[in-house]
Design a protein around this motif. Sequence first.
Motif, mmCIF file in Angstrom:
data_model
loop_
_atom_site.group_PDB
_atom_site.id
_atom_site.type_symbol
_atom_site.label_atom_id
_atom_site.label_comp_id
_atom_site.label_asym_id
_atom_site.label_seq_id
_atom_site.Cartn_x
_atom_site.Cartn_y
_atom_site.Cartn_z
ATOM 1 N N THR A 140 -0.196 9.043 0.888
ATOM 2 C CA THR A 140 0.435 10.367 0.830
ATOM 3 C C THR A 140 0.437 10.998 2.223
ATOM 4 O O THR A 140 -0.587 10.973 2.911
ATOM 5 C CB THR A 140 -0.340 11.248 -0.161
ATOM 6 O OG1 THR A 140 -0.421 10.542 -1.390
ATOM 7 C CG2 THR A 140 0.325 12.585 -0.369
ATOM 8 N N VAL A 141 1.560 11.545 2.608
ATOM 9 C CA VAL A 141 1.699 12.106 3.959
ATOM 10 C C VAL A 141 2.415 13.451 3.888
ATOM 11 O O VAL A 141 3.481 13.567 3.284
ATOM 12 C CB VAL A 141 2.488 11.123 4.867
ATOM 13 C CG1 VAL A 141 2.950 11.779 6.148
ATOM 14 C CG2 VAL A 141 1.650 9.889 5.181
ATOM 15 N N HIS B 224 2.867 20.676 -0.057
ATOM 16 C CA HIS B 224 1.405 20.758 0.023
ATOM 17 C C HIS B 224 1.013 21.998 0.806
ATOM 18 O O HIS B 224 1.447 22.197 1.943
ATOM 19 C CB HIS B 224 0.867 19.503 0.724
ATOM 20 C CG HIS B 224 -0.611 19.434 0.753
ATOM 21 N ND1 HIS B 224 -1.315 19.133 1.892
ATOM 22 C CD2 HIS B 224 -1.536 19.633 -0.227
ATOM 23 C CE1 HIS B 224 -2.617 19.139 1.614
ATOM 24 N NE2 HIS B 224 -2.771 19.432 0.346
ATOM 25 N N ASN C 122 0.858 -1.189 0.000
ATOM 26 C CA ASN C 122 0.000 0.000 0.000
ATOM 27 C C ASN C 122 0.896 1.241 0.000
ATOM 28 O O ASN C 122 2.069 1.175 0.369
ATOM 29 C CB ASN C 122 -0.913 -0.003 1.232
ATOM 30 C CG ASN C 122 -2.009 1.034 1.129
ATOM 31 O OD1 ASN C 122 -2.543 1.286 0.037
ATOM 32 N ND2 ASN C 122 -2.358 1.659 2.234
ATOM 33 N N ALA C 123 0.320 2.331 -0.452
ATOM 34 C CA ALA C 123 1.051 3.603 -0.436
ATOM 35 C C ALA C 123 0.084 4.709 -0.054
ATOM 36 O O ALA C 123 -1.068 4.711 -0.487
ATOM 37 C CB ALA C 123 1.655 3.890 -1.805
ATOM 38 N N GLN D 150 -3.542 9.068 10.316
ATOM 39 C CA GLN D 150 -4.898 8.884 10.853
ATOM 40 C C GLN D 150 -5.077 7.439 11.285
ATOM 41 O O GLN D 150 -4.657 6.512 10.593
ATOM 42 C CB GLN D 150 -5.935 9.232 9.788
ATOM 43 C CG GLN D 150 -6.123 10.724 9.643
ATOM 44 C CD GLN D 150 -7.473 11.071 9.022
ATOM 45 O OE1 GLN D 150 -8.487 10.459 9.334
ATOM 46 N NE2 GLN D 150 -7.468 12.059 8.158
ATOM 47 N N LYS E 137 -5.509 2.464 6.222
ATOM 48 C CA LYS E 137 -4.966 1.120 5.986
ATOM 49 C C LYS E 137 -3.466 1.111 6.289
ATOM 50 O O LYS E 137 -2.932 0.132 6.839
ATOM 51 C CB LYS E 137 -5.237 0.729 4.525
ATOM 52 C CG LYS E 137 -4.597 -0.561 4.079
ATOM 53 C CD LYS E 137 -5.300 -1.771 4.670
ATOM 54 C CE LYS E 137 -4.905 -3.075 3.966
ATOM 55 N NZ LYS E 137 -4.338 -4.055 4.860
ATOM 56 N N LYS F 15 -3.701 0.004 -4.556
ATOM 57 C CA LYS F 15 -3.377 1.204 -5.346
ATOM 58 C C LYS F 15 -2.263 0.931 -6.354
ATOM 59 O O LYS F 15 -2.240 1.511 -7.432
ATOM 60 C CB LYS F 15 -2.968 2.353 -4.406
ATOM 61 C CG LYS F 15 -4.091 2.821 -3.505
ATOM 62 C CD LYS F 15 -3.646 3.975 -2.617
ATOM 63 C CE LYS F 15 -4.188 3.822 -1.222
ATOM 64 N NZ LYS F 15 -3.840 4.916 -0.314
ATOM 65 N N SER G 71 -8.279 4.825 -0.498
ATOM 66 C CA SER G 71 -7.735 4.029 0.596
ATOM 67 C C SER G 71 -7.400 2.609 0.165
ATOM 68 O O SER G 71 -8.115 1.989 -0.624
ATOM 69 C CB SER G 71 -8.716 3.968 1.765
ATOM 70 O OG SER G 71 -8.191 3.108 2.769
ATOM 71 N N GLY H 5 -3.311 9.802 -1.956
ATOM 72 C CA GLY H 5 -3.839 10.624 -0.871
ATOM 73 C C GLY H 5 -5.341 10.766 -0.893
ATOM 74 O O GLY H 5 -5.919 11.466 -0.057
ATOM 75 N N SER H 6 -5.999 10.106 -1.844
ATOM 76 C CA SER H 6 -7.461 10.257 -1.906
ATOM 77 C C SER H 6 -8.196 8.925 -1.948
ATOM 78 O O SER H 6 -9.410 8.884 -1.772
ATOM 79 C CB SER H 6 -7.849 11.102 -3.124
ATOM 80 O OG SER H 6 -7.328 10.538 -4.297
HETATM 81 C C1 LIG Z 1 -1.209 16.064 0.051
HETATM 82 C C2 LIG Z 1 -1.793 15.117 1.047
HETATM 83 C C3 LIG Z 1 -1.208 14.996 2.295
HETATM 84 C C4 LIG Z 1 -1.718 14.103 3.234
HETATM 85 N N1 LIG Z 1 -1.102 14.001 4.452
HETATM 86 C C5 LIG Z 1 -1.564 13.114 5.364
HETATM 87 C C6 LIG Z 1 -0.895 12.978 6.614
HETATM 88 O O1 LIG Z 1 0.108 13.626 6.903
HETATM 89 N N2 LIG Z 1 -1.398 12.069 7.492
HETATM 90 C C7 LIG Z 1 -2.490 11.315 7.205
HETATM 91 O O2 LIG Z 1 -2.891 10.512 8.048
HETATM 92 N N3 LIG Z 1 -3.140 11.424 6.027
HETATM 93 C C8 LIG Z 1 -2.689 12.286 5.104
HETATM 94 N N4 LIG Z 1 -3.327 12.424 3.892
HETATM 95 C C9 LIG Z 1 -4.519 11.595 3.630
HETATM 96 C C10 LIG Z 1 -4.174 10.173 3.216
HETATM 97 O O3 LIG Z 1 -3.115 10.138 2.274
HETATM 98 C C11 LIG Z 1 -5.417 9.507 2.570
HETATM 99 O O4 LIG Z 1 -6.496 9.526 3.463
HETATM 100 C C12 LIG Z 1 -5.158 8.096 2.067
HETATM 101 O O5 LIG Z 1 -6.221 7.731 1.218
HETATM 102 C C13 LIG Z 1 -5.044 7.044 3.175
HETATM 103 O O6 LIG Z 1 -4.705 5.841 2.534
HETATM 104 P P1 LIG Z 1 -4.707 4.413 3.213
HETATM 105 O O7 LIG Z 1 -6.034 4.193 3.879
HETATM 106 O O8 LIG Z 1 -4.507 3.489 2.052
HETATM 107 O O9 LIG Z 1 -3.583 4.358 4.177
HETATM 108 C C14 LIG Z 1 -2.846 13.303 2.929
HETATM 109 C C15 LIG Z 1 -3.438 13.431 1.666
HETATM 110 C C16 LIG Z 1 -2.924 14.318 0.724
HETATM 111 C C17 LIG Z 1 -3.565 14.424 -0.620
#
Ligand SMILES: Cc1cc2nc3c(=O)[nH]c(=O)nc-3n(C[C@H](O)[C@H](O)[C@H](O)COP(=O)(O)O)c2cc1C
Length: 174
Positions: free
Chosen positions: A33-34, A162, A30-31, A52, A56, A93, A87, A84-85
Amino acid sequence: MKQVEKYPYRIIHPAMVVLVSTIDSKKIPNACTVAWSMPVSVNPPLVAIALQKRHKSTKNIEETEEFVINVPGKELLETARVCGSVSGWEVNKFEKYNITSEPSKVVNAPRISGALAYLECKLRARYEGGDHYIMVGEIKFAEANEKYFSDMWNEDAELIFHFGGDVYGKTVKY
Ligand SMILES: Cc1cc2nc3c(=O)[nH]c(=O)nc-3n(C[C@H](O)[C@H](O)[C@H](O)COP(=O)(O)O)c2cc1C
């Protein structure tokens, strides 16, 4: 000056975007965005990411106790947007968005091909952080593209910052 009630944390943005890659106990990658990542110790070399609780990626790190911080350049901006959008609870992904991965050097979680640098980390601690967990990782292996990084980034590296929402940009040196 005016009081900022909405998104006060954006006052300390722009923040550099990284892609955190993980695997779960079934070896599915999985990947995510943070934007909330930071160094927290020089020796031992520790970095932290705020994730969060419901992601996942969070579950994957709890299961396998490792993660890779991939530093994307501008060419991976679209990858950063989708990771980042969407899950990993819903889709793989890597498969759905044709994200190319390659093996890491010392952890089982894969790297994202084409990133400018990698920090391969083992989970060292997990702290409560409201609706996030602060995951502290010990850097076990670090690698960067020498064209862009030599002790620090040079200005040819188009790192992604960002600002908030769907607004991204770059920073330059004074
Ligand atoms: C630019 C950007 C920055 C983000 N930064 C964070 C972050 O720092 N911490 C976090 O929990 N989610 C962050 N997110 C939201 C997660 O990347 C997003 O909810 C993602 O779908 C989670 O994927 P997962 O459920 O596969 O782990 C960010 C999203 C974007 C677009």
